[in-house]
Design an enzyme around this catalytic site. Structure first.
Site, short mmCIF file in Angstrom:
data_model
loop_
_atom_site.label_atom_id
_atom_site.label_comp_id
_atom_site.label_asym_id
_atom_site.label_seq_id
_atom_site.Cartn_x
_atom_site.Cartn_y
_atom_site.Cartn_z
CB ALA A 32 0.80 -7.90 -0.23
N PRO A 37 -7.31 -4.92 -1.53
CG PRO A 37 -8.46 -3.76 0.13
CD PRO A 37 -8.47 -5.04 -0.64
CG ASP A 38 -1.84 -2.19 -2.96
OD1 ASP A 38 -2.21 -1.07 -2.57
OD2 ASP A 38 -1.39 -2.39 -4.09
CG PHE A 39 -1.75 -2.19 3.45
CD1 PHE A 39 -2.02 -1.91 4.77
CD2 PHE A 39 -2.38 -3.26 2.87
CE1 PHE A 39 -2.91 -2.67 5.49
CE2 PHE A 39 -3.27 -4.04 3.57
CZ PHE A 39 -3.54 -3.75 4.89
NE ARG A 40 4.66 -1.28 1.75
CZ ARG A 40 5.93 -1.61 1.89
NH1 ARG A 40 6.76 -0.81 2.48
NH2 ARG A 40 6.37 -2.74 1.41
CD GLN A 57 5.81 -10.73 4.22
OE1 GLN A 57 6.30 -9.81 4.83
NE2 GLN A 57 5.96 -10.86 2.92
CG ASN A 58 -0.48 -12.17 1.72
OD1 ASN A 58 0.30 -11.23 1.90
ND2 ASN A 58 -0.53 -12.85 0.59
CG ASP A 93 -5.21 -12.72 1.68
OD1 ASP A 93 -4.91 -13.93 1.86
OD2 ASP A 93 -4.59 -11.97 0.90
CG HIS A 120 2.71 -10.45 9.40
ND1 HIS A 120 3.12 -9.74 8.31
CD2 HIS A 120 3.83 -10.79 10.07
CE1 HIS A 120 4.45 -9.65 8.33
NE2 HIS A 120 4.90 -10.28 9.37
CB THR A 140 7.21 -10.98 -0.17
OG1 THR A 140 7.81 -10.19 0.87
CG2 THR A 140 8.02 -12.25 -0.36
CB SER A 141 9.61 -6.03 -1.40
OG SER A 141 8.91 -5.74 -2.58
CG ASN A 155 8.79 -9.52 -5.74
OD1 ASN A 155 7.57 -9.50 -5.55
ND2 ASN A 155 9.59 -8.60 -5.24
#
Ligand SMILES: [Zn+2]
Length: 421
Positions: A150, A159-162, A231-232, A234, A251, A323-324, A347
C-alpha cells in the site's frame, strides 16, 4: 583460496576438490537439508491471508488488518507474537543455529571453527540504491520481480487503512463493529453496505498511478520485468499501461466479481453498484455479489501460487516497495529467490528482517535453495540492499542512477489517467 561454485569463499585450499564434488551433490542434499531446516524454522506456507503482528504500520495499508483473531492459522502466539521472531523463524535460535552449522559444515566438509572463517562473496558493490543500479546496469538483472504494498499508492491519494486518518480510525463512518469486519465474509453476508461504501471510493478510475507504479512499467519497457506481485487492490499497476499478465494481484482486485455462491457477475452492473456504494445481488440466486477481493480466511488466487512457483526460479533481482511485509503468505515471497539473488527493500521503515544474521549467513553456506528474511547486517550481508524513505523519491533516485530519469518523467507526463480527486 578460491571460490567454489556458488560464491562461498574456500576455507582451506585442501578442500577444493571435495567441495566441487559436493556442489554436484547439492541438488539432493539441498532438498533434504531444506526440509530439515523448514521443520525447525517453522516456515509459513499458509494458503490463506494471515497477519503476523499486531502493530499498525502507516505505510502498509491495503488489506492489512491485524487482529490476532483474524489469523486463521493457530495465531501461534508463542511463535509469532513479535516481528523480531516471526520472520520465517519460529523456534529457538540456538536450535536453528546448531542445525544450520551442521548443514553448512557438512556441505563444505569443514569443521565448525573453519566454518566461522568462511566468507560469502557479496553480489552487490554496495547495499543501497547505487549498488542495485550498478547491478542492473551490468546487465545481470533480466528477470526482475517487484513486490508492492500500500505504500506505493499513498501518494495517489488512496485512502489507507491503518494510519491515523485511515479507514480503521473511521469506524463510525463505516458503521463497523471492529475494523477487519469490512473484509470478513460472515459480516459481509449479513451487512455488505460498509464494503460497498468502501468500493465506491476504491473502484478503479478515480485515482492515477504514482511515479512508483510508472517505475514498474519502466522496468517492463526496458524488458527486464518478470512480474509484479502486488498486495494492492487498486489496479494502479495496470493503469500505467502495464499488461495485465505482468501483474499478480495477490489479494484480488475489482476486475471481476462473483456472488457468494460462486456465480460470475456482469461487471458493468457491478461497477455501477460499486460506484454508488449500493450492495447488489446475484441475478441467478439472489445472494450478494462480491468483487474478487480476497477476504480474511479466503484462499489467494491460484495464479498467485502458479506464478510464484515459476517466476522465482528465474528471478535475478527482487525489489520490494512500500510494504511492511506482515501479511502472509505474500510476505514469504521474499524468501523465494535463490540465495545468490540480490534483494532491495524500499520502505519507510525496515521490514522482513531475519531475526538472526548469523543464521542467514549459515543458510547461505549450507547452500539451501531458498533464502531467508532480509539481512541488512553490515558484517554478514552479502545481497540485501535497504533504502529507507518515500517510494516515489526512491524510484526517482534509482532512475537517476540508472540514467532512466527522463524515461520515467515521460511515462508520468504521458499517462492518460490524471489524478482526479
Ligand atoms: Zn449467485
Amino acid at each position: 583460496m578460491s571460490s567454489d561454485c556458488d560464491g562461498v569463499r574456500a576455507v582451506t585450499p585442501s578442500m577444493e576438490g571435495r567441495r566441487d564434488a559436493r556442489c554436484e551433490e547439492d541438488a539432493e542434499g539441498e532438498e533434504a537439508g531444506e526440509r530439515a531446516a523448514e521443520k525447525v524454522l517453522g516456515r509459513r506456507d499458509s494458503t490463506t491471508v494471515e497477519y503476523e503482528e499486531e502493530e499498525t504500520e502507516d505505510d502498509d495499508a491495503g488489506l492489512s488488518c491485524s487482529s490476532s483473531e483474524s489469523s486463521s492459522e493457530s495465531s501461534s502466539s508463542s511463535e509469532s507474537s513479535s516481528s523480531s521472531e516471526g520472520y520465517g523463524f519460529g523456534r529457538e535460535s540456538s536450535e536453528m543455529l546448531a542445525l544450520m552449522e551442521r548443514l553448512a559444515a557438512q556441505r563444505l566438509g569443514v569443521s565448525s571453527s573453519e566454518l566461522r572463517e568462511a566468507t560469502i562473496e557479496p553480489v552487490l558493490d554496495s547495499f543501497d540504491l547505487k549498488g542495485v543500479a550498478e547491478y542492473i546496469k551490468s546487465g545481470r538483472a533480466k528477470n526482475v520481480i517487484v513486490m508492492t504494498g500500500a505504500g506505493i499508492s499513498v501518494s495517489a491519494g488512496i485512502p489507507d487503512f491503518r494510519s491515523e486518518s485511515g479507514l480503521y480510525s473511521r469506524l463510525g463512518e463505516y458503521d463497523l463493529p471492529y475494523p477487519q469486519a469490512i473484509f470478513e465474509l460472515s459480516y459481509f453476508r449479513e451487512k455488505p453496505e460498509p464494503f460497498y461504501k468502501l468500493s465506491s471510493d476504491l473502484f478503479p478510475g478515480k485515482y492515477a498511478p504514482t511515479p512508483t507504479h510508472h517505475f514498474v512499467k519502466l522496468l517492463h519497457d526496458r524488458g527486464v520485468l518478470r512480474r509484479c506481485f502486488t498486495q494492492n487492490i487498486d489496479s494502479l499497476e495496470c493503469a500505467t499501461g502495464l499488461p495485465v499478465d505482468k501483474v499478480v494481484a495477490a489479494h484480488g482486485n475489482f476486475d471481476a466479481a462473483h456472488c457468494l455462491n460462486g456465480h460470475e457477475a456482469d461487471m458493468d452492473v457491478v461497477e455501477k453498484a460499486c460506484r454508488v456504494g449500493k450492495p447488489m445481488r446475484c441475478a441467478k440466486c439472489g445472494e450478494y455479489v462480491k468483487p474478487d477481493i480476497v477476504f480474511f480466511g479466503e484462499n489467494l488466487p491460484e495464479r498467485f501460487y502458479d506464478c510464484a512457483q515459476e517466476d522465482f526460479q528465474h528471478c535475478d533481482l527482487l525489489i520490494v516497495i512500500g510494504t511492511s511485509l506482515v501479511v502472509h503468505p505474500f510476505a514469504g515471497l521474499i524468501e523465494r529467490p535463490q540465495e545468490h539473488v540480490p534483494r532491495l527493500l524500499i520502505n519507510l521503515e525496515r521490514a522482513g528482517e531475519a531475526p538472526n544474521s548469523e543464521i542467514t549467513r549459515l543458510y547461505r553456506l549450507a547452500g539451501l535453495g531458498r533464502g531467508t528474511g532480509f539481512n541488512f547486517d553490515e558484517e554478514t550481508n552479502y545481497r540485501d540492499a535497504l533504502h529507507l524513505g518515500k517510494c516515489d523519491e526512491a524510484v526517482f533516485e534509482l532512475c537517476e542512477l540508472l540514467g532512466w530519469k527522463s524515461d520515467l518523467e515521460a511515462l508520468i507526463a504521458n499517462c492518460s489517467i490524471k489524478r482526479n480527486l
